[in-house]
Design an enzyme around this catalytic site. Structure first.
Site, PDB file in Angstrom:
ATOM      1  N   ASP A  47       0.754  -1.189   0.129  1.00 15.10           N
ATOM      2  CA  ASP A  47       0.137  -0.108   0.044  1.00 15.10           C
ATOM      3  C   ASP A  47       0.729   1.315   0.012  1.00 15.10           C
ATOM      4  O   ASP A  47       0.408   2.292   0.262  1.00 15.10           O
ATOM      5  CB  ASP A  47      -0.937   0.032   1.213  1.00 15.10           C
ATOM      6  CG  ASP A  47      -0.211  -0.022   2.558  1.00 15.10           C
ATOM      7  OD1 ASP A  47       1.161  -0.331   2.541  1.00 15.10           O
ATOM      8  OD2 ASP A  47      -0.967  -0.089   3.481  1.00 15.10           O
ATOM      9  N   HIS A  94      23.708   2.734 -19.314  1.00  9.80           N
ATOM     10  CA  HIS A  94      22.818   3.169 -18.319  1.00  9.80           C
ATOM     11  C   HIS A  94      23.064   2.337 -17.113  1.00  9.80           C
ATOM     12  O   HIS A  94      21.620   1.797 -16.385  1.00  9.80           O
ATOM     13  CB  HIS A  94      21.182   2.697 -18.864  1.00  9.80           C
ATOM     14  CG  HIS A  94      21.097   3.768 -19.945  1.00  9.80           C
ATOM     15  ND1 HIS A  94      19.909   3.511 -20.737  1.00  9.80           N
ATOM     16  CD2 HIS A  94      21.606   5.029 -20.287  1.00  9.80           C
ATOM     17  CE1 HIS A  94      20.088   4.543 -21.455  1.00  9.80           C
ATOM     18  NE2 HIS A  94      20.832   5.431 -21.339  1.00  9.80           N
ATOM     19  N   ASP A 150      26.568  10.434 -14.091  1.00  8.70           N
ATOM     20  CA  ASP A 150      25.531  10.813 -14.996  1.00  8.70           C
ATOM     21  C   ASP A 150      24.387  11.380 -14.157  1.00  8.70           C
ATOM     22  O   ASP A 150      23.734  10.420 -13.771  1.00  8.70           O
ATOM     23  CB  ASP A 150      25.112  10.097 -16.123  1.00  8.70           C
ATOM     24  CG  ASP A 150      24.272  10.709 -17.022  1.00  8.70           C
ATOM     25  OD1 ASP A 150      23.617  11.893 -16.686  1.00  8.70           O
ATOM     26  OD2 ASP A 150      24.135  10.088 -18.183  1.00  8.70           O
ATOM     27  N   ASP A 183      20.959  17.785 -16.926  1.00 10.49           N
ATOM     28  CA  ASP A 183      21.503  16.519 -17.042  1.00 10.49           C
ATOM     29  C   ASP A 183      22.922  16.496 -17.262  1.00 10.49           C
ATOM     30  O   ASP A 183      23.464  17.103 -18.418  1.00 10.49           O
ATOM     31  CB  ASP A 183      20.698  15.889 -18.432  1.00 10.49           C
ATOM     32  CG  ASP A 183      21.000  14.546 -18.754  1.00 10.49           C
ATOM     33  OD1 ASP A 183      21.970  13.894 -18.012  1.00 10.49           O
ATOM     34  OD2 ASP A 183      20.819  14.025 -19.949  1.00 10.49           O
ATOM     35  N   HIS A 190      26.352   5.715 -29.142  1.00 10.67           N
ATOM     36  CA  HIS A 190      25.404   6.490 -28.945  1.00 10.67           C
ATOM     37  C   HIS A 190      25.138   7.928 -29.825  1.00 10.67           C
ATOM     38  O   HIS A 190      26.126   8.218 -30.161  1.00 10.67           O
ATOM     39  CB  HIS A 190      24.816   6.561 -27.427  1.00 10.67           C
ATOM     40  CG  HIS A 190      25.926   7.279 -26.642  1.00 10.67           C
ATOM     41  ND1 HIS A 190      25.902   8.668 -26.745  1.00 10.67           N
ATOM     42  CD2 HIS A 190      26.866   6.748 -25.694  1.00 10.67           C
ATOM     43  CE1 HIS A 190      27.015   9.387 -25.902  1.00 10.67           C
ATOM     44  NE2 HIS A 190      27.575   8.028 -25.322  1.00 10.67           N
ATOM     45  N   HIS A 216      20.199  14.857 -26.700  1.00  6.14           N
ATOM     46  CA  HIS A 216      18.840  14.774 -26.841  1.00  6.14           C
ATOM     47  C   HIS A 216      18.287  16.208 -26.499  1.00  6.14           C
ATOM     48  O   HIS A 216      18.908  17.007 -25.789  1.00  6.14           O
ATOM     49  CB  HIS A 216      18.452  13.566 -26.083  1.00  6.14           C
ATOM     50  CG  HIS A 216      18.979  13.784 -24.785  1.00  6.14           C
ATOM     51  ND1 HIS A 216      18.222  14.650 -23.642  1.00  6.14           N
ATOM     52  CD2 HIS A 216      19.905  12.827 -24.017  1.00  6.14           C
ATOM     53  CE1 HIS A 216      18.728  14.196 -22.513  1.00  6.14           C
ATOM     54  NE2 HIS A 216      19.825  13.426 -22.509  1.00  6.14           N
ATOM     55  N   HIS A 237      14.707  13.249 -21.243  1.00 10.45           N
ATOM     56  CA  HIS A 237      14.593  13.191 -22.670  1.00 10.45           C
ATOM     57  C   HIS A 237      13.449  13.795 -23.168  1.00 10.45           C
ATOM     58  O   HIS A 237      12.505  13.227 -23.228  1.00 10.45           O
ATOM     59  CB  HIS A 237      14.980  11.597 -23.208  1.00 10.45           C
ATOM     60  CG  HIS A 237      16.055  10.686 -22.557  1.00 10.45           C
ATOM     61  ND1 HIS A 237      16.194   9.441 -22.365  1.00 10.45           N
ATOM     62  CD2 HIS A 237      17.201  11.229 -22.402  1.00 10.45           C
ATOM     63  CE1 HIS A 237      17.181   9.184 -22.248  1.00 10.45           C
ATOM     64  NE2 HIS A 237      18.027  10.374 -22.164  1.00 10.45           N
ATOM     65  N   GLU A 285      26.915  15.272 -25.482  1.00 11.37           N
ATOM     66  CA  GLU A 285      27.536  14.178 -24.739  1.00 11.37           C
ATOM     67  C   GLU A 285      28.166  13.041 -25.463  1.00 11.37           C
ATOM     68  O   GLU A 285      27.832  12.143 -25.441  1.00 11.37           O
ATOM     69  CB  GLU A 285      26.273  13.657 -23.605  1.00 11.37           C
ATOM     70  CG  GLU A 285      25.238  13.263 -24.424  1.00 11.37           C
ATOM     71  CD  GLU A 285      24.328  12.522 -23.412  1.00 11.37           C
ATOM     72  OE1 GLU A 285      24.566  11.647 -22.832  1.00 11.37           O
ATOM     73  OE2 GLU A 285      22.932  12.853 -23.578  1.00 11.37           O
ATOM     74  N   TYR A 316      33.925   4.138 -24.643  1.00 13.95           N
ATOM     75  CA  TYR A 316      33.888   3.196 -23.599  1.00 13.95           C
ATOM     76  C   TYR A 316      34.485   1.992 -24.133  1.00 13.95           C
ATOM     77  O   TYR A 316      34.409   1.254 -24.918  1.00 13.95           O
ATOM     78  CB  TYR A 316      32.174   2.842 -23.357  1.00 13.95           C
ATOM     79  CG  TYR A 316      31.375   4.008 -23.484  1.00 13.95           C
ATOM     80  CD1 TYR A 316      31.191   4.564 -22.122  1.00 13.95           C
ATOM     81  CD2 TYR A 316      30.940   4.604 -24.473  1.00 13.95           C
ATOM     82  CE1 TYR A 316      30.306   5.772 -21.963  1.00 13.95           C
ATOM     83  CE2 TYR A 316      30.081   5.852 -24.361  1.00 13.95           C
ATOM     84  CZ  TYR A 316      29.866   6.313 -23.042  1.00 13.95           C
ATOM     85  OH  TYR A 316      29.089   7.510 -23.206  1.00 13.95           O
ATOM     86  N   ARG A 324      32.209   9.811 -20.392  1.00 11.85           N
ATOM     87  CA  ARG A 324      31.292  10.823 -21.076  1.00 11.85           C
ATOM     88  C   ARG A 324      31.332  12.150 -20.516  1.00 11.85           C
ATOM     89  O   ARG A 324      31.575  12.230 -19.276  1.00 11.85           O
ATOM     90  CB  ARG A 324      30.075  10.301 -20.763  1.00 11.85           C
ATOM     91  CG  ARG A 324      28.728  11.057 -21.647  1.00 11.85           C
ATOM     92  CD  ARG A 324      27.564  10.141 -21.746  1.00 11.85           C
ATOM     93  NE  ARG A 324      26.930   9.745 -20.528  1.00 11.85           N
ATOM     94  CZ  ARG A 324      26.748   8.313 -20.096  1.00 11.85           C
ATOM     95  NH1 ARG A 324      27.434   7.201 -20.618  1.00 11.85           N
ATOM     96  NH2 ARG A 324      26.301   8.268 -18.777  1.00 11.85           N
ATOM     97  N   GLU A 335      29.087  15.680 -20.585  1.00  7.87           N
ATOM     98  CA  GLU A 335      27.668  16.042 -21.071  1.00  7.87           C
ATOM     99  C   GLU A 335      27.338  17.400 -20.230  1.00  7.87           C
ATOM    100  O   GLU A 335      27.403  17.702 -19.194  1.00  7.87           O
ATOM    101  CB  GLU A 335      26.678  14.863 -20.712  1.00  7.87           C
ATOM    102  CG  GLU A 335      25.126  15.379 -20.821  1.00  7.87           C
ATOM    103  CD  GLU A 335      24.252  14.320 -20.523  1.00  7.87           C
ATOM    104  OE1 GLU A 335      23.106  14.466 -20.990  1.00  7.87           O
ATOM    105  OE2 GLU A 335      24.574  13.694 -19.444  1.00  7.87           O
TER     106      GLU A 335
END
Length: 439
Positions: free
Chosen positions: A41, A245, A262, A273, A352, A356, A363, A386, A390, A407, A409
């Site tokens: 609940d 991710h 990130d 971001d 990638h 975005h 996003h 970004e 890798y 990365r 960004e």
């Protein structure tokens, strides 16, 4: 210092713009997001549907907005939960019908229980229905039920909307270009996120757990007035930085490895971001430095392409050219630059896109192409830039490059003459990062 916020006037202007696009004879229906159960609940913390909040500023669950341009009794109706002292004792204050009128600018307001009675009547004179089919399946069935209810009354002279249009397309195109008040909120979200990344750099050291660094980010977000992250934070050390991710955030940081973070704050429903990558011990190794400066050069080239009139894909192509040439020069890719780009062998290490849209959603909404062609940047659009590299342990290169994930960004708004980097204050040169960590 007074913190930025939106007013009822801001939301009214947004509705006015949308209603001009809908025009007389149209009716728009938009329901907010339902509450969701976390377990048993216990509910997840509630967040309204972004499109719904964009038009109403109303953050309670169980609410429906209806826009009927030109309606004499009021163009904007809001259906919501009524005041209930007993429920409010346990769950907190409700605006109720009274608050919908006095605090949120509704022309008319009704208890949600009256929706099935009043909504069909609002549709009786509509030629066109604007609704986002498929985004809320349970509510879809109610809308279809109202239309079928009208069809049974056709012989009595009641008309059924002849057309159904995608309401989300109209709203998303409107949301894509941020107004001055929105940019103030996004700058605040960016500033808070910058402070959190700087805190993480100063607190980081080998032996800590990834979730302890995440806790430092969340502490700074909330200390500065952002009550939630804009998305689950990625805090990945070593090999985890090569998982795009990664969200487990449950491993111990080891000396000599990089940490990729990130993370961004959500401030009054607007997202930041940011990604920064830095050594856990405060000093880059030679291999880490070489690849880091390559990614930074790619980001610099990409940001230079963010300006009015340039196509969406221009920053990505600029980043790819820099990364491909750098990887080829280091011997990590074979062939000429043209071959590496044409054959897309760079995707082994950069898989990638370079950014975005950014706004109320991390996003964010808005088409990237029109009629199969990349759309061009316009003032007020906000995006991330970004690029990354890798190199996982399975990569066919010398082991000294393995488990380096990088990365970088930033959040960038298109201006009339070029662009503005909202998150520039987060350290990202090698010297700036090492100096920040030395603090």
């Amino acid at each position: 210092m007074k913190q930025p916020t939106l007013t009822t006037t801001d939301f009214a202007k947004r509705r006015a713009v949308l209603m001009r696009r809908i025009g007389p004879g149209g009716v728009a229906i938009l329901a907010t997001a339902p509450e969701t159960i976390r377990n048993q609940d216990v509910h997840h913390p509630y967040r309204p549907n972004s499109d719904f909040y964009y038009l109403t500023g109303f953050a309670e669950p169980d609410a429906v907005a209806v826009l009927v341009p030109g309606r004499e009794a009021g163009a904007y109706s809001l259906f919501c939960r009524p005041r209930d002292p007993q429920a409010e004792l346990w769950q907190g204050r409700r605006a109720g019908v009274e608050g919908a009128l006095a605090e949120f600018g509704a022309d008319a307001a009704y208890p949600l229980a009256e929706l099935d009675i009043i909504l069909p009547k609002l549709l009786e004179t509509a030629h066109r229905l604007y609704y986002a089919l498929g985004t809320n399946p349970s509510f879809d069935s109610r809308v279809l039920g109202w239309l079928n209810q009208l069809r049974t009354k056709v012989r009595a002279g009641v008309q059924v909307p002849r057309e159904i249009h995608a309401l989300d397309d109209l709203i998303h195109e409107q949301r894509l270009r941020k107004q001055t008040a929105e940019l103030k909120l996004m700058r605040q979200a960016a500033d808070i996120s910058v402070a959190a990344h700087r805190r993480a750099m100063r607190m980081c050291q080998p032996g800590l757990w990834e979730y302890q660094i995440e806790a430092e980010l969340l502490h700074e977000f909330m200390r500065c007035g952002a009550l939630s992250p804009a998305y689950p934070s990625i805090v990945g050390g070593g090999a985890n930085a090569c998982i795009l991710h990664y969200r487990d955030n449950n491993q111990r940081l080891r000396d000599g490895e990089l940490l990729l973070i990130d993370a961004g704050a959500e401030y009054q429903y607007y997202a930041a971001d940011i990604t920064r990558t830095f050594p856990t011990n405060g000093r880059f190794s030679s291999e880490q430095r070489i690849l880091y400066e390559l990614v930074l050069a790619a980001q610099t080239a990409a940001i230079a392409e963010v300006k009015p009139g340039n196509p969406w894909d221009a920053p990505h192509q600029a980043a790819v050219a820099v990364l491909a040439e750098g990887l080829r020069r280091l011997g990590l890719l074979q062939g000429t630059l043209a071959e590496v780009i044409a054959q897309e062998t760079y995707k082994r290490y950069f898989m990638h896109k370079t950014g975005h849209w950014l706004g109320m959603d991390v996003h964010d909404v808005g088409n990237y192409k029109r009629d199969g062609v990349w759309r061009c940047f316009e003032p007020g659009m906000v995006l991330t830039v970004e690029p990354g590299l890798y190199i996982a342990a399975s990569s066919p290169v010398d082991a000294r490059w393995w488990n380096i994930g990088i990365r970088i960004e930033d959040d960038v708004v298109v201006t009339r003459t070029g662009c503005e980097v909202l998150t520039e204050a987060a350290p990202k040169t090698v010297a700036a990062i090492e100096a920040e960590m030395a603090r």
